[in-house]
Design an enzyme around this catalytic site. Structure first.
Site, PDB file in Angstrom:
ATOM      1  CG  ASP A 199     -14.825  15.855  32.940  1.00 57.84           C
ATOM      2  OD1 ASP A 199     -14.482  17.018  33.228  1.00 57.84           O
ATOM      3  OD2 ASP A 199     -15.470  15.139  33.732  1.00 57.84           O
ATOM      4  CG  LEU A 200     -14.631  21.066  28.456  1.00 51.35           C
ATOM      5  CD1 LEU A 200     -13.511  21.363  27.457  1.00 51.35           C
ATOM      6  CD2 LEU A 200     -15.998  21.412  27.856  1.00 51.35           C
TER       7      LEU A 200
END
Length: 274
Positions: free
Chosen positions: A110-111
């Site tokens: 994820d980010l």
């Protein structure tokens, strides 16, 4: 032209292997009439083709597919693992070296997560490595705010359900307390979306840094942030159970490991956990 009962592979799979597009995008291109086989435009992906068929996409002949290849990429925080982002955020694929071929990620980070992301040019390899049945352990260094008791970690080791989602037992070790934070090592075999962050929240702590350090036999090691390193063909063959034919005629010869210089510098002040 081959028909769908003939030998060979589905046209979308062949286009994906050749680095043209993902299977889904290849099917879209076919439906749009952008693909021809042996001089005839096709509009359905329900077609098998062989090496004897001549495939053209957008007026350009499709080359023979490359053998399956795998790269290790040290993803920095702040990049999304997607080719296009609706919020116009920086992406992993836009940050890769310009001379990289078209690749797909094996799973995602994820980010705000960092560390090892596997990249491959082969859709079949991607699917194989993502399957839970492959059973490869994914190992993470996890920094949490505050501290956590062994009793709460035992909840993760036993398996936990969060918002109706069942997470399988994790392997969790407490490494050390570092000021206001604590470092853990967490290993799991499934890797559902934001699994570690959600599980940690369920036992009352917040993850403020998450670094994947291995995916099955592939290790992050000393690869710098933003750098890419290709896995030798022999290693790919051995780990995936492929034959020399799958990897091309020169697969038996160990190829050079290609290391790219980082394209994303580490954020100032950030250090690797010891």
């Amino acid at each position: 032209m081959s028909n769908e009962t003939s030998p060979g592979d589905r046209i979308a799979k062949v286009l994906s292997r050749a680095g043209i597009a993902s299977r889904r995008d290849a099917e879209r291109m076919i439906n749009e009439g952008r693909v021809s086989v042996n001089g005839k435009v096709i509009t359905s992906p329900a077609l098998n083709v062989t090496a004897a068929d001549r495939i053209v996409v957008d007026g350009k002949a499709v080359r023979d597919p490359e053998p399956p290849r795998i790269w290790l990429y040290h993803k920095p925080a702040g990049l999304v693992t997607t080719e296009r982002d609706e919020k116009d955020r920086a992406t992993v694929f836009a940050s890769l070296p310009a001379d990289m071929p078209r690749v797909m990620s094996v799973g995602r980070l994820d980010l705000n997560s960092e560390g090892l992301l596997l990249l491959t040019n082969d859709g079949g390899v991607k699917r194989r490595l993502e399957l839970p049945s492959t059973g490869w352990l994914r190992r993470y260094r996890v920094r949490i705010n505050g501290s956590v008791s062994e009793a709460r970690l035992e909840q993760l080791r036993a398996g936990i359900t969060v918002d109706g989602i069942r997470y399988q037992p994790m392997i969790v070790t407490f490494d050390r307390q570092q000021g206001a934070n604590a470092w853990l090592t967490v290993s799991l075999r499934e890797g559902k979306n934001r699994e570690i962050r959600r599980a940690m929240e369920a036992i009352g702590v917040t993850v403020n840094r998450l670094i994947r350090v291995s995916y099955g036999p592939f290790q992050l090691g000393n690869l710098e942030q933003g750098a890419v390193e290709e896995v030798k063909g022999r290693v790919v063959r051995d780990q995936l159970g492929l034959t020399d034919k799958d990897l091309g005629k020169d697969a038996a010869k160990p190829g050079p490991t290609r290391v790219r210089r980082p394209v994303n510098r580490p954020v100032a002040g950030k250090k690797r956990p010891g």
